[in-house]
Design a protein around this motif. Structure first.
Motif, short mmCIF file in Angstrom:
data_model
loop_
_atom_site.label_atom_id
_atom_site.label_comp_id
_atom_site.label_asym_id
_atom_site.label_seq_id
_atom_site.Cartn_x
_atom_site.Cartn_y
_atom_site.Cartn_z
N GLU A 260 1.55 -1.68 -0.02
CA GLU A 260 -0.46 0.14 0.02
C GLU A 260 0.94 1.34 -0.06
O GLU A 260 2.06 1.24 0.07
N LEU A 261 0.21 2.43 -0.33
CA LEU A 261 1.24 3.42 -0.68
C LEU A 261 0.57 5.04 0.27
O LEU A 261 -1.16 4.47 0.11
N VAL A 262 1.20 5.40 1.30
CA VAL A 262 0.47 6.19 1.76
C VAL A 262 0.60 8.29 1.08
O VAL A 262 1.89 8.06 1.56
N VAL A 263 -0.38 8.82 0.62
CA VAL A 263 0.30 9.79 -0.03
C VAL A 263 -0.32 10.91 -0.07
O VAL A 263 -1.39 10.75 0.81
N ARG A 264 0.13 11.55 0.55
CA ARG A 264 -0.02 12.99 1.12
C ARG A 264 0.82 15.01 0.48
O ARG A 264 1.52 14.09 -0.67
N GLY A 265 0.12 15.22 0.12
CA GLY A 265 0.38 16.50 -1.02
C GLY A 265 -0.27 16.73 -2.41
O GLY A 265 0.28 16.85 -2.97
N MET A 266 -0.80 15.62 -2.63
CA MET A 266 -1.79 15.41 -4.15
C MET A 266 -3.27 14.96 -3.96
O MET A 266 -3.61 14.41 -2.78
N PRO A 267 -3.76 15.89 -4.11
CA PRO A 267 -6.18 15.80 -4.63
C PRO A 267 -5.66 14.11 -4.80
O PRO A 267 -5.07 14.03 -5.85
N ILE A 268 -6.69 13.35 -4.21
CA ILE A 268 -7.15 12.05 -4.54
C ILE A 268 -7.57 11.94 -5.90
O ILE A 268 -7.15 10.93 -6.53
N THR A 269 -8.01 12.66 -6.89
CA THR A 269 -8.47 13.10 -7.51
C THR A 269 -7.51 12.75 -9.14
O THR A 269 -7.37 12.10 -10.00
N GLU A 270 -6.64 13.75 -8.34
CA GLU A 270 -5.25 13.85 -9.54
C GLU A 270 -4.24 12.20 -8.70
O GLU A 270 -3.57 11.85 -10.34
N ILE A 271 -4.76 11.55 -8.08
CA ILE A 271 -3.52 10.66 -7.85
C ILE A 271 -4.07 9.57 -8.82
O ILE A 271 -3.04 8.59 -9.82
N GLY A 272 -5.81 9.42 -9.14
CA GLY A 272 -6.32 8.74 -9.14
C GLY A 272 -5.83 8.63 -11.20
O GLY A 272 -5.26 7.78 -12.11
N GLU A 273 -6.09 10.54 -11.74
CA GLU A 273 -5.79 11.05 -13.16
C GLU A 273 -4.41 10.17 -13.46
O GLU A 273 -4.34 10.10 -14.73
N ARG A 274 -3.08 10.06 -12.42
CA ARG A 274 -2.10 9.94 -13.10
C ARG A 274 -1.84 9.06 -13.65
O ARG A 274 -1.12 8.51 -14.12
N ALA A 275 -2.46 8.18 -12.67
CA ALA A 275 -2.20 6.52 -12.01
C ALA A 275 -3.15 6.59 -13.46
O ALA A 275 -2.12 5.66 -14.62
N PHE A 276 -4.13 6.64 -14.82
CA PHE A 276 -4.74 6.67 -15.11
C PHE A 276 -4.25 6.87 -16.57
O PHE A 276 -4.18 6.17 -17.64
N ASP A 277 -3.13 7.28 -16.51
CA ASP A 277 -2.88 8.51 -18.01
C ASP A 277 -1.16 7.35 -17.40
O ASP A 277 -0.80 7.56 -19.30
N ALA A 278 -0.86 6.98 -16.52
CA ALA A 278 0.01 5.86 -16.78
C ALA A 278 0.02 4.50 -16.83
O ALA A 278 0.71 3.40 -17.32
N GLY A 279 -1.59 4.24 -17.27
CA GLY A 279 -1.70 3.40 -17.59
C GLY A 279 -2.00 2.16 -16.38
O GLY A 279 -1.23 0.81 -16.86
N ILE A 280 -1.51 3.07 -14.89
CA ILE A 280 -1.44 1.60 -13.68
C ILE A 280 -2.94 1.20 -13.63
O ILE A 280 -3.32 2.17 -12.63
N VAL A 281 -3.34 -0.19 -13.18
CA VAL A 281 -4.33 -0.46 -12.39
C VAL A 281 -4.86 0.30 -10.93
O VAL A 281 -3.76 -0.36 -10.21
N LEU A 282 -5.40 0.25 -10.36
CA LEU A 282 -5.78 0.56 -9.11
C LEU A 282 -6.72 -0.25 -8.70
O LEU A 282 -7.67 0.00 -9.13
N HIS A 283 -5.84 -0.98 -6.96
CA HIS A 283 -7.05 -2.25 -6.28
C HIS A 283 -7.72 -1.18 -5.82
O HIS A 283 -9.42 -1.59 -5.39
#
Lengths: 317, 255
Positions: A260-283
């Motif tokens: 698991e990753l705990v991410v601070r300093g970036m909105p949750i929506t932006e994290i999802g968008e960047r993962a999507f752009d990079a083709g990383i599947v989020l569970h």
């Protein structure tokens, strides 16, 4: 919280202001260039590992110890310059500052005599802290929790607008902690200044409005609790290492906890968008409220150190 | 009225532990020893010459020297324990101008020491007066001289307590303060007299005897200070450590 540009007393008549305070015992610097403000109407939690300088700072505030440089004031005045200090500041510094052969009631009467307070107030406070029935017993026969309650009653004796309490929850049972928390919250809500040191981090989460965090005598963080507890985002992904690298490159703070990753300093929506752009599947992508303890360990950079009984040890001369 | 408040608090401190009872017990024991000495004691020749005159009896009931020592221990313990138990913290919070708090302590222990001296002299006088009928001698000390003995013991008690309190404030440790008081009142004076023989009239025990109005022959000394000189010098013995103690606590950290 850390601003010190205001004129002394500029935070109100009952704010505690610490400005560039430094204290040394021999070669050892116990407090180093410490500045912060505890404001009226707020409970300020004073956090730090054992030996971080919290008790020493409180003693300097109350003119029980001197400092090499800097100053600590209450409403812009040093403690010794307050016209009637115990009517303005109530303090609890030592859980054992009692003569063991004296009764709790007589201990309180001595404080009342010295402060010019009616003795009826003594009985009122002993009842308030739950020591009414034990008031005539020797303090030496009290438990740590009872001594703490007695010290707390002493701090409240003059009904002061400022409270300075060093580890007040030490030795209290859960009910006692709950009662004390309610009482301190009520006093802050009434416009009083409450500064509480504690190593009980979870207790601070329930009690404090603002936090001042010390490590090795230095200020490491200060601010409103809500801001310091900033929401993090919990992420589980198919390529977590690559996602961590990607998010850190964009300026986010990422901590890995297993997969698991705990991410601070970036909105949750932006994290999802960047993962999507990079083709990383989020569970999983969910808000994660980081505990204050987690943040505290992060700030101080070391595991919390405490004695078995939870008391603080500081370097003394 | 900070002074009144602080002195009242200090007096309450002194009277709300078992310490006064312990010292009262010591006074009772001392007076009992005096009574036993009157009933069963004799001089080397087997007579009771030591109680045969008013001057001898006044020497026996003169409690001032004992008062200096006992009150010295009382003052030392009363002040040093404040630091040991941490109860000096609320005192200095009430009075961050510490000289006020220390002066209030000195006033309170002076009152306590005076009471110890007064009670000690009264008990000793009563014990001797009650024991004398078992001998061939009656109580011969005039009332005025009894009054002087009691007054001297009260003053000596106050001075001893202030001296002990000063040592307590300097040392801040009960064991150390008691040792300091014993050194100052018992061990140091004979050493001083050995070094400076003219000082024999000016050590606390000699001053206390002089204050009590005991005749030099009955006291077993060659010369005595006048009453006024005795008061002033005994006060100086008390005030020197008290002033040092007062100065030493001004900016010292309370830990």
């Amino acid at each position: 919280m850390t601003e010190t540009e205001a004129e002394p007393g500029g935070y109100g008549p009952f704010a505690i202001e610490v400005e560039h305070l430094t204290k040394r015992y021999g070669e050892h610097t116990v407090v180093s260039d410490l500045s912060f403000v505890a404001r009226p109407g707020r409970v300020t939690g004073f956090l730090g590992p054992n030996g971080s300088g919290k008790s020493t700072t409180m003693k300097i505030m109350l003119d029980l110890a001197s400092s090499e440089s800097g100053r600590a004031t209450i409403g812009g005045r040093r403690y010794r310059d307050l016209p009637d200090p115990t009517a303005i500041v109530g303090a609890l510094l030592e859980s054992n500052a009692f003569h063991p052969g004296r009764s709790g009631r007589n201990h309180m009467r001595i404080l009342a005599d010295a402060d010019g307070i009616d003795l009826d107030r003594v009985d009122e406070l002993l009842e308030l802290v739950g020591l009414g029935e034990a008031a005539d017993r020797r303090v030496g026969a009290y438990s740590l929790g009872m001594r703490q309650r007695l010290g707390f009653a002493g701090a409240l004796l003059g009904d002061p607008p400022v409270l300075v309490l060093d580890e007040p929850a030490n030795g209290l049972d859960p009910e006692g902690i709950h009662e004390m928390r309610d009482l301190l919250r009520a006093r802050a809500a009434g416009g009083n200044t409450v500064l509480v040191s504690s190593h009980l981090l979870s207790e601070m989460e329930l009690l404090a409005d603002d936090l001042v965090v010390l490590n090795k005598g230095r200020l490491v963080m200060a601010g409103p609790l809500a801001e310091l507890q900033e929401l993090a985002t919990l992420v589980r992904a198919s390529a977590s290492a690559r996602l961590q690298e990607l998010l850190e490159a964009e300026g986010a703070a990422v901590e890995r906890e297993g997969e698991e990753l705990v991410v601070r300093g970036m909105p949750i929506t932006e994290i999802g968008e960047r993962a999507f752009d990079a083709g990383i599947v989020l569970h999983e992508l969910s808000p994660h409220a980081g505990s204050l303890e987690e943040r505290f360990l992060h700030w101080t950079g070391s595991p919390e150190r405490r004695d078995e009984d939870g008391t603080e040890e500081e370097v003394q001369p | 009225m900070i002074w009144t408040r602080l002195v009242r608090a200090e007096l309450r401190k002194l009277t709300t532990t078992n310490m006064p009872w312990a010292f009262l017990a010591v006074l009772v024991v001392i007076s009992a020893i005096n009574a036993i000495a009157v009933v069963w004691g004799t001089d080397f020749d087997g007579t009771k010459t030591f109680i045969s005159t008013a001057a001898d009896q006044q020497s026996l009931i003169a409690f001032a020297s004992n008062a200096t020592l006992i009150a010295g221990l009382f003052g030392a313990i009363a002040v040093a324990r404040e630091y040991g138990h941490g109860t000096v913290i609320p005192t200095f919070l009430s009075s961050p101008r510490r000289h006020q708090a220390v002066l209030a302590q000195l006033v309170a222990v002076a009152i306590g020491g005076a009471v110890l001296g007064l009670v000690g002299a009264t008990l000793t006088t009563l014990a001797v007066a009650l024991a004398l009928p078992t001998t061939e001698f009656g109580f011969m000390v005039p009332a005025a001289d009894v009054g002087r003995v009691v007054a001297a013991a009260s003053f000596a008690g106050a001075a001893g307590a202030v001296l002990g309190a000063g040592i307590g404030a300097i040392v801040r440790n009960t064991g150390g303060a008691v040792t300091g008081a014993v050194l100052t009142l018992i061990i140091a004076p004979p050493l001083i007299v050995q070094l400076i023989s003219d000082a024999s009239s000016w050590v606390p025990s000699a001053l206390a005897v002089a204050l009590s109005g005991v005749e030099p022959e009955a006291a077993g000394v060659e010369s005595q200070a006048s009453s006024l000189a005795a008061i002033l010098v005994l006060a100086a013995w008390a005030l020197v450590p008290a002033v040092i103690g007062l100065l030493s606590v001004q900016r010292r950290d309370v830990v």
